[in-house]
Write a protein that holds these residues in place. Structure first.
Motif, mmCIF file in Angstrom:
data_model
loop_
_atom_site.group_PDB
_atom_site.id
_atom_site.type_symbol
_atom_site.label_atom_id
_atom_site.label_comp_id
_atom_site.label_asym_id
_atom_site.label_seq_id
_atom_site.Cartn_x
_atom_site.Cartn_y
_atom_site.Cartn_z
ATOM 1 N N UNK A 10 85.471 -27.900 11.775
ATOM 2 C CA UNK A 10 85.305 -28.587 10.490
ATOM 3 C C UNK A 10 84.433 -27.754 9.559
ATOM 4 N N UNK A 11 83.591 -26.897 10.152
ATOM 5 C CA UNK A 11 82.669 -26.075 9.375
ATOM 6 C C UNK A 11 83.080 -24.607 9.301
ATOM 7 N N UNK A 12 83.893 -24.160 10.245
ATOM 8 C CA UNK A 12 84.270 -22.749 10.337
ATOM 9 C C UNK A 12 85.775 -22.587 10.484
ATOM 10 N N UNK A 13 86.260 -21.476 9.976
ATOM 11 C CA UNK A 13 87.617 -21.015 10.264
ATOM 12 C C UNK A 13 87.447 -19.834 11.213
ATOM 13 N N UNK A 14 88.092 -19.902 12.357
ATOM 14 C CA UNK A 14 87.949 -18.859 13.374
ATOM 15 C C UNK A 14 89.304 -18.194 13.569
ATOM 16 N N UNK A 15 89.289 -16.861 13.478
ATOM 17 C CA UNK A 15 90.507 -16.080 13.656
ATOM 18 C C UNK A 15 90.377 -15.211 14.899
ATOM 19 N N UNK A 16 91.522 -14.904 15.511
ATOM 20 C CA UNK A 16 91.556 -14.119 16.746
ATOM 21 C C UNK A 16 92.565 -12.988 16.614
ATOM 22 N N UNK A 17 92.236 -11.858 17.256
ATOM 23 C CA UNK A 17 93.114 -10.691 17.308
ATOM 24 C C UNK A 17 93.068 -10.145 18.726
ATOM 25 N N UNK A 18 94.202 -9.736 19.297
ATOM 26 C CA UNK A 18 94.170 -9.125 20.630
ATOM 27 C C UNK A 18 93.337 -7.843 20.631
ATOM 28 N N UNK A 19 92.897 -7.455 21.800
ATOM 29 C CA UNK A 19 92.018 -6.303 21.925
ATOM 30 C C UNK A 19 92.667 -5.035 21.387
ATOM 31 N N UNK A 20 91.862 -4.255 20.677
ATOM 32 C CA UNK A 20 92.305 -2.970 20.135
ATOM 33 C C UNK A 20 91.576 -1.811 20.796
ATOM 34 N N UNK A 21 90.569 -2.117 21.588
ATOM 35 C CA UNK A 21 89.777 -1.095 22.270
ATOM 36 C C UNK A 21 90.474 -0.685 23.554
ATOM 37 N N UNK A 22 90.855 -1.663 24.353
ATOM 38 C CA UNK A 22 91.633 -1.453 25.576
ATOM 39 C C UNK A 22 92.905 -2.299 25.448
ATOM 40 N N UNK A 23 93.896 -1.811 24.702
ATOM 41 C CA UNK A 23 95.109 -2.612 24.461
ATOM 42 C C UNK A 23 95.713 -3.130 25.757
ATOM 43 N N UNK A 24 96.143 -4.383 25.709
ATOM 44 C CA UNK A 24 96.736 -5.016 26.879
ATOM 45 C C UNK A 24 95.728 -5.734 27.752
ATOM 46 N N UNK A 25 94.437 -5.571 27.462
ATOM 47 C CA UNK A 25 93.422 -6.267 28.255
ATOM 48 C C UNK A 25 93.398 -7.740 27.869
ATOM 49 N N UNK A 26 92.625 -8.509 28.613
ATOM 50 C CA UNK A 26 92.471 -9.933 28.318
ATOM 51 C C UNK A 26 91.432 -10.202 27.231
ATOM 52 N N UNK A 27 90.811 -9.138 26.722
ATOM 53 C CA UNK A 27 89.795 -9.284 25.686
ATOM 54 C C UNK A 27 90.475 -9.652 24.367
ATOM 55 N N UNK A 28 89.793 -10.460 23.585
ATOM 56 C CA UNK A 28 90.246 -10.778 22.223
ATOM 57 C C UNK A 28 89.051 -10.654 21.302
ATOM 58 N N UNK A 29 89.326 -10.339 20.038
ATOM 59 C CA UNK A 29 88.304 -10.254 18.998
ATOM 60 C C UNK A 29 88.396 -11.501 18.144
ATOM 61 N N UNK A 30 87.242 -12.050 17.792
ATOM 62 C CA UNK A 30 87.160 -13.271 17.003
ATOM 63 C C UNK A 30 86.273 -13.038 15.792
ATOM 64 N N UNK A 31 86.528 -13.795 14.740
ATOM 65 C CA UNK A 31 85.633 -13.829 13.586
ATOM 66 C C UNK A 31 85.540 -15.273 13.120
ATOM 67 N N UNK A 32 84.324 -15.691 12.849
ATOM 68 C CA UNK A 32 84.078 -17.041 12.338
ATOM 69 C C UNK A 32 83.616 -16.935 10.888
ATOM 70 N N UNK A 33 84.298 -17.651 10.016
ATOM 71 C CA UNK A 33 83.992 -17.683 8.592
ATOM 72 C C UNK A 33 83.610 -19.109 8.213
#
Length: 110
Positions: free
Chosen positions: A73-96
């Protein structure tokens, strides 16, 4: 640009904003960890930045999908698959902040 104009622009183009913010964030990230990343077979900074894509960004609709559990309700959170080790289970997030579209934080999570 006024705060209102900046907010309206961010609302229209938050995905592009996230892509630019993530690419910028990777510069500092690689300054800290780049040698270890490349030594372990990960992407170089340029490869990681090039792998950031508008088409791979999704906005979270459920709080349980955010490892930092931002109140959607307070933030919009976006996600992107990992770009450091492509194919890993890591994801990148940003909260606005929802009202201002100001970046609160960028983080990775596995």
């Amino acid at each position: 640009m006024s705060l209102r104009a900046a907010t309206e622009h961010c609302e229209r183009d938050l995905v592009s904003t996230f892509v630019a913010d993530l690419r910028s964030h990777l510069v500092d990230y690689y300054q800290q960890f780049g040698a270890d990343i490349v030594g372990a077979g990960g992407n170089t900074l340029q490869q990681a930045q090039d792998a950031v894509s508008l088409d791979l960004v999704v906005e979270l609709a459920h709080i349980e999908d955010d490892p930092y559990v931002h109140d959607l309700d307070d933030f919009r959170v976006l996600r992107h698959p990992d770009v450091v080790f492509p194919g890993s289970d890591i994801a990148w997030f940003a909260a606005y902040h929802r009202d201002t579209c100001v970046l609160s934080e960028i983080y990775d999570f596995n």
